[in-house]
Design an enzyme around this catalytic site. Structure first.
Site, mmCIF file in Angstrom:
data_model
loop_
_atom_site.group_PDB
_atom_site.id
_atom_site.type_symbol
_atom_site.label_atom_id
_atom_site.label_comp_id
_atom_site.label_asym_id
_atom_site.label_seq_id
_atom_site.Cartn_x
_atom_site.Cartn_y
_atom_site.Cartn_z
ATOM 1 N N GLU A 205 -33.636 6.476 -55.952
ATOM 2 C CA GLU A 205 -34.146 7.148 -54.758
ATOM 3 C C GLU A 205 -34.512 8.612 -55.019
ATOM 4 O O GLU A 205 -34.738 9.385 -54.094
ATOM 5 C CB GLU A 205 -33.123 7.033 -53.630
ATOM 6 C CG GLU A 205 -32.873 5.578 -53.238
ATOM 7 C CD GLU A 205 -31.784 5.402 -52.203
ATOM 8 O OE1 GLU A 205 -31.295 6.415 -51.668
ATOM 9 O OE2 GLU A 205 -31.428 4.245 -51.920
ATOM 10 N N ASP A 242 -23.413 9.304 -47.258
ATOM 11 C CA ASP A 242 -23.270 7.857 -47.080
ATOM 12 C C ASP A 242 -22.041 7.434 -47.855
ATOM 13 O O ASP A 242 -22.046 7.407 -49.083
ATOM 14 C CB ASP A 242 -24.518 7.130 -47.588
ATOM 15 C CG ASP A 242 -24.387 5.610 -47.489
ATOM 16 O OD1 ASP A 242 -23.390 5.125 -46.902
ATOM 17 O OD2 ASP A 242 -25.281 4.908 -47.993
ATOM 18 N N ASP A 315 -24.946 1.279 -40.918
ATOM 19 C CA ASP A 315 -25.992 0.663 -41.743
ATOM 20 C C ASP A 315 -25.590 -0.773 -42.043
ATOM 21 O O ASP A 315 -26.027 -1.701 -41.370
ATOM 22 C CB ASP A 315 -26.192 1.464 -43.027
ATOM 23 C CG ASP A 315 -27.168 0.790 -43.992
ATOM 24 O OD1 ASP A 315 -27.922 -0.096 -43.542
ATOM 25 O OD2 ASP A 315 -27.188 1.141 -45.192
ATOM 26 N N LYS A 340 -33.619 -0.335 -40.875
ATOM 27 C CA LYS A 340 -34.316 -0.789 -42.081
ATOM 28 C C LYS A 340 -35.094 -2.051 -41.718
ATOM 29 O O LYS A 340 -34.491 -3.063 -41.355
ATOM 30 C CB LYS A 340 -33.316 -1.092 -43.205
ATOM 31 C CG LYS A 340 -32.567 0.135 -43.710
ATOM 32 C CD LYS A 340 -31.522 -0.266 -44.740
ATOM 33 C CE LYS A 340 -30.832 0.952 -45.341
ATOM 34 N NZ LYS A 340 -29.736 0.579 -46.270
ATOM 35 N N SER A 370 -33.694 1.215 -51.482
ATOM 36 C CA SER A 370 -33.684 1.755 -52.848
ATOM 37 C C SER A 370 -34.842 1.200 -53.676
ATOM 38 O O SER A 370 -35.351 1.867 -54.575
ATOM 39 C CB SER A 370 -32.347 1.464 -53.532
ATOM 40 O OG SER A 370 -32.042 0.092 -53.458
ATOM 41 N N LYS A 391 -34.759 8.719 -43.159
ATOM 42 C CA LYS A 391 -34.060 8.762 -44.446
ATOM 43 C C LYS A 391 -34.985 8.090 -45.456
ATOM 44 O O LYS A 391 -35.168 6.879 -45.407
ATOM 45 C CB LYS A 391 -32.724 8.019 -44.342
ATOM 46 C CG LYS A 391 -31.937 7.957 -45.640
ATOM 47 C CD LYS A 391 -30.656 7.152 -45.428
ATOM 48 C CE LYS A 391 -29.917 6.970 -46.740
ATOM 49 N NZ LYS A 391 -28.723 6.117 -46.587
#
EC number: 4.2.1.11
Length: 440
Positions: A205, A242, A315, A340, A370, A391
């Site tokens: 990332e 995170d 998440d 996501k 990722s 993000k």
């Protein structure tokens, strides 16, 4: 409007060199849309299924020819002939065609590729930007970025337990300036690491993953980097982490173990106190997955304990699913959701999750994975929904920078109405908490 005349999928590569699905949609009036599906390295237990071929002689089993065949076969047969603007009907038709609760038959990667490409084709047909097609004339809020500049945990090979350490330019006046502040802090961090003989190669990332002694050393480096770049920690640039606590949780012992650093073990109550100590010591404004994804009561407890002064993001806990989010809202668990698109598998369901979160006073952070691509849909999506936070990785790697560049383009297009909320994008926190972060 015009009808969809053709849908075509192919196997392409993501930013890690792994296969993924690309879909193209064509309409009778010349509309065209393309969507490329991202993929995650660490995935939630309850995510929609990413269909892989499993043939070890080809891409080590990671090929997606089955998903591609599902698009070019049954999905295309079902969706060709739909009005291109019938996004909800198209997404629901694919969900029905799949017939499983987790999209395991056709593959969430097949379904999502079509869903994204349809939206782009509709926007192209109408000759409007994607964010405008999805969000209408009210789309105007540019997001506060979470920039992942240090990697740990399952994303690295160092002695750091937390998966990501991020910077958030909460004091910027615009997304363009926020990106500049993030870039300057990123390069200041690189300079500091290099001066101390630490590795400055970047991970999936775009963040650094040098060897650190413990979980606090990265935080200390971030403070130094923010200051070296000429900014005030907290007031100008805040920190987000995170924890990815499911990676630390031992279900047999019912304890969290700092497995990559000291080996310390904590009960849930002790672990919450450990995190609270870090929040009190550093300008941390957001913690993602601070509790194991299956421990609902513990999520409610940490939210009661810390939820007024720090953003607690689900998440793996929510996996962009309205069923889990509704349960969390009812229990008072978390105060934010990470969005996501490939966790749930259609644009329609993604939008439903964002809307549900906002109605409950939860923030929604639109996120990359990722394994990314040059597709910039999430930049348009975050503006379309006025979600307020994004993000999408560090200040390196083209697959991440593509999203930041798109945000700057959108801000230019929205000149005069664009709004960057910065610290005020944390509407789930008390005014006192936002003030306290600024003064740390």
């Amino acid at each position: 409007m015009s009808l969809i005349t053709d849908i075509y999928a192919r196997e392409v590569l993501d930013s890690r060199g792994n296969p993924t699905v690309e879909v193209e949609v064509y309409t009778e009036d010349g509309g065209f849309g393309r969507g490329i599906v991202p993929s995650g390295a660490s995935t939630g237990e309850h995510e929609a299924v990413e269909l892989r071929d499993g043939d070890k002689n080809r891409f080590s089993g990671k090929g997606v020819e089955k998903a591609v065949a599902n698009v070019n076969g049954p999905i295309s047969k079902e969706i060709v002939g739909f009005e291109v603007t019938d996004q909800i009907a198209i997404d629901k038709a694919m969900i029905k065609l799949d017939g499983t609760p987790n999209k395991g038959k056709l593959g969430a990667n097949a379904i999502l590729g079509v869903s994204l490409a349809v939206a782009r084709a509709a926007a192209d047909e109408l000759q409007v930007p994607l964010y405008n097609y999805i969000g209408g004339s009210n789309a105007h809020v540019l997001p506060t970025p979470m920039m992942n500049v240090i990697n740990g945990g399952a994303h690295s090979e160092n002695k750091v337990d937390f998966q990501e350490f991020m910077i958030m330019p909460v004091g910027a006046p615009s997304v363009k300036e926020a990106i500049r502040m993030g870039s300057e802090t990123f390069h200041a961090l690189k300079s500091l690491l290099s001066a101390d003989g630490k590795a400055t190669s970047v991970g999936d990332e775009g963040g650094f993953a040098p060897d650190f002694a413990n979980n606090e050393e990265p935080l200390q480096y971030l403070i130094k980097a923010i200051e070296k770049a000429g900014y005030k920690p907290g007031k100008d640039v805040a920190i987000a982490v995170d924890v990815a606590a499911s990676e630390l949780w031992n279900d047999e012992d019912k304890k969290y173990k700092l497995r990559w650093s000291t080996g310390e073990e904590f009960t849930t109550e002790e672990f919450v106190k450990y995190l609270e100590g870090l929040v009190n010591k550093y300008p941390i404004i957001s913690i993602e997955d601070p509790i194991d994804e299956n421990n609902w009561d513990d999520w409610a407890s940490i939210t009661k304990e810390l939820g007024k002064k720090v953003q607690l993001v689900g998440d793996d806990f929510f996996v962009t699913n309205t069923e889990y989010l509704a349960k969390g809202i009812k229990m008072g668990a978390a105060n934010a959701i990470l969005i996501k698109v490939n966790q749930i598998g259609t644009l329609t369901e993604t939008m439903e999750s964002i809307e549900m979160a906002k109605e409950a006073g939860y923030t929604a952070i639109v996120s990359h994975r990722s394994g990314e691509t040059e597709d910039t849909t999430i930049a348009d999506l975050v503006v379309a929904t006025n979600a307020g936070q994004i993000k999408t990785g560090s200040m390196s790697r083209t697959d991440r920078i593509a999203k930041y560049n798109q945000l700057m383009r959108i801000e230019d297009q929205l000149e005069g109405v664009a709004e960057y909320k910065g610290i005020n994008s944390f509407y789930n926190l008390s005014a006192d908490a936002r003030e306290e972060i600024s003064n740390k």
